[in-house]
Scaffold this active site. Sequence first.
Site, mmCIF file in Angstrom:
data_model
loop_
_atom_site.group_PDB
_atom_site.id
_atom_site.type_symbol
_atom_site.label_atom_id
_atom_site.label_comp_id
_atom_site.label_asym_id
_atom_site.label_seq_id
_atom_site.Cartn_x
_atom_site.Cartn_y
_atom_site.Cartn_z
ATOM 1 N N LYS A 110 0.843 -1.198 0.000
ATOM 2 C CA LYS A 110 0.000 0.000 0.000
ATOM 3 C C LYS A 110 0.875 1.244 0.000
ATOM 4 C CE LYS A 110 -4.327 -1.899 1.326
ATOM 5 N NZ LYS A 110 -4.700 -2.912 2.297
ATOM 6 N N LYS A 189 -3.856 -9.386 -10.136
ATOM 7 C CA LYS A 189 -4.789 -9.930 -9.147
ATOM 8 C C LYS A 189 -6.075 -9.101 -9.159
ATOM 9 C CE LYS A 189 -5.192 -8.932 -4.294
ATOM 10 N NZ LYS A 189 -6.381 -9.323 -3.683
ATOM 11 N N LYS A 192 -10.616 -4.926 -5.523
ATOM 12 C CA LYS A 192 -11.571 -3.817 -5.513
ATOM 13 C C LYS A 192 -10.859 -2.515 -5.851
ATOM 14 C CE LYS A 192 -13.918 -5.859 -1.574
ATOM 15 N NZ LYS A 192 -13.085 -6.171 -0.394
HETATM 16 P P1 ADP Z 1 -9.598 -6.784 -2.278
HETATM 17 O O1 ADP Z 1 -8.136 -7.043 -2.569
HETATM 18 O O2 ADP Z 1 -10.402 -6.872 -3.514
HETATM 19 O O3 ADP Z 1 -9.836 -5.495 -1.515
HETATM 20 P P2 ADP Z 1 -10.123 -8.103 0.234
HETATM 21 O O4 ADP Z 1 -8.774 -7.713 0.763
HETATM 22 O O5 ADP Z 1 -11.320 -7.439 0.813
HETATM 23 O O6 ADP Z 1 -10.105 -7.955 -1.358
HETATM 24 O O7 ADP Z 1 -10.284 -9.669 0.395
HETATM 25 C C1 ADP Z 1 -11.412 -10.385 0.883
HETATM 26 C C2 ADP Z 1 -11.139 -11.871 0.757
HETATM 27 O O8 ADP Z 1 -11.096 -12.245 -0.629
HETATM 28 C C3 ADP Z 1 -9.783 -12.308 1.336
HETATM 29 O O9 ADP Z 1 -9.905 -13.602 1.920
HETATM 30 C C4 ADP Z 1 -8.890 -12.322 0.151
HETATM 31 O O10 ADP Z 1 -7.795 -13.189 0.324
HETATM 32 C C5 ADP Z 1 -9.833 -12.812 -0.938
HETATM 33 N N1 ADP Z 1 -9.415 -12.306 -2.248
HETATM 34 C C6 ADP Z 1 -9.325 -11.001 -2.630
HETATM 35 N N2 ADP Z 1 -8.931 -10.879 -3.908
HETATM 36 C C7 ADP Z 1 -8.755 -12.143 -4.355
HETATM 37 C C8 ADP Z 1 -8.345 -12.695 -5.617
HETATM 38 N N3 ADP Z 1 -8.062 -11.929 -6.655
HETATM 39 N N4 ADP Z 1 -8.266 -14.045 -5.726
HETATM 40 C C9 ADP Z 1 -8.562 -14.841 -4.682
HETATM 41 N N5 ADP Z 1 -8.971 -14.386 -3.463
HETATM 42 C C10 ADP Z 1 -9.058 -13.064 -3.293
#
Ligand code: ADP
Length: 320
Positions: A110, A189, A192
């Site tokens: 970040k 990856k 959001k």
């Molecule tokens: P983001 O990176 O989109 O903000 P979060 O950090 O809120 O996502 O993650 C919520 C859950 O979804 C976590 O358990 C995270 O490991 C999983 N997750 C997020 N992005 C992915 C992805 N691209 N592939 C697989 N799992 C993911």
Amino acid sequence: MRILSGIQPSGTPHIGNYFGMMKQIVDDQYNGETFLFIADYHALTVTPDPNLLSQRIINLALDFLACGLDSEKVIFFKQSDIKEITELSWILSCCTPMGLLERCHSYKDKISNGIIPNCGLFFYPVLMTADILMYKSDIVPVGKDQKQHVEVARDIAIKFNLQYGETFIVPEPKIKDEVAVTPGIDGRKMSKSYGNAIPLFGDQKQIRKIFMKIVTDSKTPEDPKNPDTCNIFALYKLFANKEQTEAMAEKYKAGGLMYGNAKQELFDLYTAHFSPMQKKRDELAKNLDYVKNILRKGAEKASEVARKTIQEVREKVGLK
Ligand code: ADP
Ligand code: TRP
């Protein structure tokens, strides 16, 4: 066996969240005692707009219930309804070496993406540790990007147990390899915060447009293609059964496949998967009091466990 996971209300959930975490929880909900919460305290590190945050909390609850979460079976609640969490975080922070947090990739990523960190962002893994240890969780299903945070929770649990005597279960992350990192439409990856995500629900026309933007190489329709390096195929595999996956791989290799058609087939599978859930979501959205009540009842049950743990911890550390 106790299973626990959380998800931040930091944006619209996408199919990476769904396959990486949400589906795992729903699939395993009858295999143990499951605690699932909306990590709203965590979201405060990145979502300072109060209206947006409260909107996202309720939306995320709707999304999970629409995806098949059984609120009679799973203890589903809002993190911030459990006041003991902040107390436990503080106590655990006093057993946490600074270096352990300084090494966390997600914090470093970040910062390298230009985010000016607040203290909450740095402290984030300790709060997550408190979430996990509070409910004495054995298994933590997450996507791969959260693995290091669960390892931090393990380190802190071990350190606390050594210092104050056996108190916490040392948790295990559960990561499904085949869905560990779902790629976004640009091949990075899916996240959001990268503008590359495919949401679970929403206007079908708009969502189809997102599918049509999936980045591919520039091979012509006649060229044989490699499914294993293609973003469309990586997403297709998530929705397709074994036969469909094999048949699609053959089409890639044989040549004659137009990427536009592969995108349409992927979109069709996506629609078949999520449209029954979309209907359920629309129904639930008409009765938000029902949804809020589920979270309230979940918080009551989670509180019972939290009160016991915090009492035990206070005694162990000498706050008698
Ligand atoms: P983001 O990176 O989109 O903000 P979060 O950090 O809120 O996502 O993650 C919520 C859950 O979804 C976590 O358990 C995270 O490991 C999983 N997750 C997020 N992005 C992915 C992805 N691209 N592939 C697989 N799992 C993911
Ligand atoms: N940090 C997790 C995420 O961004 C959310 C989370 C908070 C969590 N507390 C947790 C996940 C405890 C598992 C266990 O996705």
